[in-house]
Design an enzyme around this catalytic site. Sequence first.
Site, mmCIF file in Angstrom:
data_model
loop_
_atom_site.group_PDB
_atom_site.id
_atom_site.type_symbol
_atom_site.label_atom_id
_atom_site.label_comp_id
_atom_site.label_asym_id
_atom_site.label_seq_id
_atom_site.Cartn_x
_atom_site.Cartn_y
_atom_site.Cartn_z
ATOM 1 C CD GLU A 33 -2.729 1.100 2.714
ATOM 2 O OE1 GLU A 33 -2.125 0.196 3.693
ATOM 3 O OE2 GLU A 33 -3.590 1.765 2.799
ATOM 4 C CE LYS A 106 -7.423 1.396 3.975
ATOM 5 N NZ LYS A 106 -6.007 1.902 4.400
ATOM 6 C CB CYS A 143 -4.549 -1.509 4.677
ATOM 7 S SG CYS A 143 -3.507 -1.508 6.286
#
Lengths: 279, 279
Positions: A33, A106, A143
Amino acid sequence: MACSTDVDANLAKAGEMIREAARRGAQIICVQELFRSQYFCQTEAIETFNLAEPVPGPTTESFARLARELGVVLIGSIFERRMAGVYHNTAFVVDADGTMLGLYRKMHIPDDPRFYEKYYFTPGDLGFRCFDTRYGRIAALVCWDQWYPEGARLAALQGAQILFYPTAIGFHESDAGEAQHQHNAWETIQRSHAIANGVYVASVNRVGHEGPAGDGLQFWGGSFVADPQGRMLAKAGDGEEILVVECDTARIEQVRRNWPFLRDRRIDAYGGITARVID
Amino acid sequence: MACSTDVDANLAKAGEMIREAARRGAQIICVQELFRSQYFCQTEAIETFNLAEPVPGPTTESFARLARELGVVLIGSIFERRMAGVYHNTAFVVDADGTMLGLYRKMHIPDDPRFYEKYYFTPGDLGFRCFDTRYGRIAALVCWDQWYPEGARLAALQGAQILFYPTAIGFHESDAGEAQHQHNAWETIQRSHAIANGVYVASVNRVGHEGPAGDGLQFWGGSFVADPQGRMLAKAGDGEEILVVECDTARIEQVRRNWPFLRDRRIDAYGGITARVID
């Protein structure tokens, strides 16, 4: 990999590691990331938005060239500038011929001391997505998404064979005593996504120390690939490493026939999942 | 515990073990799935339906008396006869004053060689449920439910502090080579429910061998309690055992403040969870 404060050097380094992975036979390659920079969310600073880039932009174009040259699928991660005032933490997938297959923005945005992501990133509005690549149908999640069974499930229901999680997770130095427990939980929940859904999970994490000495983040690395039964196929240490792991997609069907969880889901009774709390 | 073919002996044995657990300080006590009998789903046999009992019935009444006498909450498991032709795999919760708080009818019904549950059990129609007991707000789920993040999530969203999973899981003897991997996956997915939801998980499994020698099931025991971070607080072996484990409900809030997963759920984007497959 570890990242310096030089965004061009980080891109060059990632490119070299991608080349090395391809030389070792990798077909789908995922970087960590926000690999273009250090993990800037440790502080809230308005000038940091200057790091954001558009799509198409320097990172996506560089990865597209590299993918075409090497004949590999690439999963990248950028700080995306979508328009003035709207920025995302975005993964992108480039097919092995260099075609941009799409973005994943995300969806779950954390905010903890030294992980001030809600300041920088607008929550994604593309939903959970799969991409058909030359080497398989994959999903990119990012994540904090790791902690949400819903994201993994929604990707799997779309036919994902491998879930990729570019990640930047570590522990605050004041919290070192908890680090091993946190790391264990992080592995466990991701292995559980493999088990619940009968998919491969590949998690790609940052390494190294960033931020002020004694008050920074120690990224724990530990990148891994788990099979559709949740078994660890390979696991990196806490230093820079390239993991090349064979994922036999035929094993997905074998595992799902033996553990037919998807057959028995009670879709008539899951409506409450869209509630914040069931009071 | 291990079960014999004598249903009254099994009830008496469970009663003795409940008394012993209470003597050791247990406040909420859970027995294994279908503890009144051997695991009869190894075969499909119409006379086996004679084992089913109504609610109220002998097991629920016995547990209610015991709960009141000992001042403990009890979670039981029965083969429920609801009406002619409608049978369930049912957990029930009795409060510490002997009040029947309600039923949970197993929602996810497996069917594998030697686990022919779809023959016996109508899928539950009560949904995922919580019960307020004298010693905490708990949910009862049953065995195959363990593999479904949705069930755990729906219980947690209702405020469950502890998820109890009465279970009868083992390996077919022909599959012994896979047993350790299966056991690991079973632990992992349940620990992941604790992590994802910030709840305690207590899993209570059968032990012993049942069925024809060389072609039966070896139940692996391994009952455990995991904390809201997924850490193993206690774990039984593969023999009969009583685990008494302190669960500090204040730790739930502590863990959820540190890992605020419930804050960031994307309830606007989870609608697809109610789809069988997202084509």
